[in-house]
Design a protein around this motif. Structure first.
Motif, mmCIF file in Angstrom:
data_model
loop_
_atom_site.group_PDB
_atom_site.id
_atom_site.type_symbol
_atom_site.label_atom_id
_atom_site.label_comp_id
_atom_site.label_asym_id
_atom_site.label_seq_id
_atom_site.Cartn_x
_atom_site.Cartn_y
_atom_site.Cartn_z
ATOM 1 N N ARG A 125 -2.826 25.616 -5.413
ATOM 2 C CA ARG A 125 -2.098 24.631 -4.603
ATOM 3 C C ARG A 125 -1.794 23.350 -5.379
ATOM 4 O O ARG A 125 -0.669 22.851 -5.344
ATOM 5 N N ASP A 126 -2.801 22.818 -6.086
ATOM 6 C CA ASP A 126 -2.665 21.509 -6.715
ATOM 7 C C ASP A 126 -2.102 21.558 -8.129
ATOM 8 O O ASP A 126 -1.625 20.531 -8.629
ATOM 9 N N TYR A 127 -2.147 22.713 -8.772
ATOM 10 C CA TYR A 127 -1.737 22.772 -10.172
ATOM 11 C C TYR A 127 -0.673 23.843 -10.422
ATOM 12 O O TYR A 127 0.418 23.532 -10.917
ATOM 13 N N VAL A 128 -0.962 25.091 -10.075
ATOM 14 C CA VAL A 128 -0.038 26.178 -10.403
ATOM 15 C C VAL A 128 1.301 25.991 -9.705
ATOM 16 O O VAL A 128 2.365 26.041 -10.334
ATOM 17 N N TYR A 129 1.266 25.745 -8.386
ATOM 18 C CA TYR A 129 2.509 25.639 -7.627
ATOM 19 C C TYR A 129 3.259 24.334 -7.891
ATOM 20 O O TYR A 129 4.410 24.183 -7.472
ATOM 21 N N ILE A 150 1.347 10.256 -4.611
ATOM 22 C CA ILE A 150 1.945 11.485 -4.102
ATOM 23 C C ILE A 150 2.998 12.025 -5.066
ATOM 24 O O ILE A 150 3.213 13.241 -5.153
ATOM 25 N N ALA A 151 3.648 11.145 -5.811
ATOM 26 C CA ALA A 151 4.644 11.605 -6.782
ATOM 27 C C ALA A 151 4.014 12.516 -7.829
ATOM 28 O O ALA A 151 4.664 13.429 -8.352
ATOM 29 N N LEU A 152 2.745 12.286 -8.141
ATOM 30 C CA LEU A 152 2.039 13.099 -9.139
ATOM 31 C C LEU A 152 1.204 14.197 -8.498
ATOM 32 O O LEU A 152 0.973 15.242 -9.115
ATOM 33 N N THR A 170 -6.496 8.314 -0.523
ATOM 34 C CA THR A 170 -7.290 7.090 -0.419
ATOM 35 C C THR A 170 -8.214 6.929 -1.606
ATOM 36 O O THR A 170 -8.346 5.830 -2.175
ATOM 37 N N THR A 171 -8.856 8.011 -2.010
ATOM 38 C CA THR A 171 -9.755 7.954 -3.160
ATOM 39 C C THR A 171 -9.012 7.551 -4.425
ATOM 40 O O THR A 171 -9.484 6.699 -5.194
ATOM 41 N N MET A 172 -7.850 8.147 -4.660
ATOM 42 C CA MET A 172 -7.084 7.837 -5.869
ATOM 43 C C MET A 172 -6.577 6.397 -5.850
ATOM 44 O O MET A 172 -6.586 5.699 -6.882
ATOM 45 N N ILE A 212 0.833 -1.199 0.000
ATOM 46 C CA ILE A 212 0.000 0.000 0.000
ATOM 47 C C ILE A 212 0.873 1.257 0.000
ATOM 48 O O ILE A 212 0.541 2.254 -0.648
ATOM 49 N N LEU A 213 1.997 1.207 0.703
ATOM 50 C CA LEU A 213 2.907 2.353 0.744
ATOM 51 C C LEU A 213 3.397 2.710 -0.658
ATOM 52 O O LEU A 213 3.473 3.890 -1.017
ATOM 53 N N GLU A 214 3.739 1.703 -1.445
ATOM 54 C CA GLU A 214 4.193 1.973 -2.811
ATOM 55 C C GLU A 214 3.075 2.590 -3.653
ATOM 56 O O GLU A 214 3.318 3.474 -4.484
ATOM 57 N N GLU A 215 1.843 2.147 -3.431
ATOM 58 C CA GLU A 215 0.713 2.738 -4.152
ATOM 59 C C GLU A 215 0.517 4.193 -3.735
ATOM 60 O O GLU A 215 0.215 5.050 -4.577
ATOM 61 N N ILE A 216 0.683 4.458 -2.452
ATOM 62 C CA ILE A 216 0.543 5.836 -1.956
ATOM 63 C C ILE A 216 1.637 6.717 -2.538
ATOM 64 O O ILE A 216 1.376 7.851 -2.986
ATOM 65 N N LYS A 217 2.862 6.215 -2.560
ATOM 66 C CA LYS A 217 3.966 7.009 -3.094
ATOM 67 C C LYS A 217 3.763 7.323 -4.574
ATOM 68 O O LYS A 217 4.130 8.410 -5.050
ATOM 69 N N ALA A 218 3.174 6.384 -5.317
ATOM 70 C CA ALA A 218 2.918 6.627 -6.735
ATOM 71 C C ALA A 218 1.921 7.767 -6.925
ATOM 72 O O ALA A 218 2.047 8.577 -7.857
#
Length: 276
Positions: free
Chosen positions: A228-232, A47-49, A59-61, A39-45
């Motif tokens: 926050r999610d796109y511009v920065y 968060i990387a994006l 969790t949703t993603m 699950i950690l690897e899935e979370i990191k994938a």
């Protein structure tokens, strides 16, 4: 020691207390399960994006990807625990409300109230991009926007109004019923030409109270989310780059980004699930 305890108004026993961490007595800080590393690897994938996502949206993603692969969903508390264990949680910086806000901007059905606002995007080379947008106060979809490299004028707001009506009702250029057009008290929104066009399009122009941006909270939250999610997170080296990225940002916000008020669905997913 008794005198010190009296001076600081504490019990004497507290001066002898030495906290012992769970690691010192051989107990892990968090309990662990065998599948946590997967699950950690899935979370990191994720968060990387999407590095600005907290555990709820992560969790949703993750569950979306698991649903495509035919695997079981995971609980968001488990994702929260794993993210905290590995230092992936976001800092909680919730500002305290100075005064209560009892007004409700959101509507129960779409096309009852649209809200609009503008934002400024600064580029690395000093350029600026000015954006105005229209949101539905029910499904939160950003269905129309205009972008310029110069400060916006009333003519740009008129174009935005026309785009908004076309996006929701086709080329009829008139809403089938009166819809509220909520904005701040900026001069470009209060211009006479904008009000006149609003009446022709069957849009009722209404404005927030002075010095009360919370009255247009949905639009303010959208500006915060986009920045926050796109511009920065993007390389906004010039205005040309930003103008090319804007369609991608709006499409991702409408079709992919989960929203807590919509049950962790994107605006398009929410519209399809409710089927107004």
């Amino acid at each position: 020691m008794t005198h010190i305890a009296e001076v600081f108004d504490v019990s004497r026993s507290s001066l002898y207390y030495e906290p012992v961490s769970q690691e010192e007595i051989g107990m892990p800080r968090f309990y662990q399960k065998s599948e946590d590393q997967i699950i950690l690897e899935e979370i990191k994938a994720i968060i990387a994006l999407r590095s600005t996502y907290g555990y709820r949206r992560v969790t949703t993603m993750v569950n979306r990807q698991r649903a495509l692969e035919g695997r079981n969903k995971i609980n968001r508390k488990r994702v929260q625990r794993i993210m905290r264990m590995n230092g992936l949680s976001l800092p909680q910086t919730m500002p305290q409300q100075k005064r209560p806000h009892t007004g409700v901007v959101m509507t129960m059905f779409p096309n009852l109230r649209w809200c609009s606002d503008g934002m400024e995007i600064r580029c690395f080379n000093g350029d600026k991009v000015f954006v105005a947008f229209a949101l539905d106060c029910c499904d939160r979809e950003a269905f129309a926007y205009v972008a310029r490299t110069e400060p916006l004028s009333a003519y740009d707001i008129e174009e935005l109004m026309i785009k908004a009506v076309e996006a929701r009702f086709g080329e009829s250029l008139r809403c089938p019923r009166e819809i509220q057009w909520l904005s701040d008290r900026g001069s470009i929104y209060r211009a006479k030409s904008v009000k006149d066009l609003g009446r022709e399009l069957n849009l009722h122009c209404c404005y927030t109270r002075a010095y009360s941006p919370e009255s247009n909270g949905i639009a303010e939250a959208f500006v915060k989310t986009i920045k926050r999610d796109y511009v920065y997170q993007a390389d906004c080296d010039s205005s040309e780059t930003v103008l090319k990225l804007l369609p991608q940002w709006f499409a991702d916000y409408n079709n992919v980004a989960p929203h807590s008020v919509l049950g962790m669905k994107s605006p398009v997913e929410y519209k399809e699930s409710v089927n107004f």
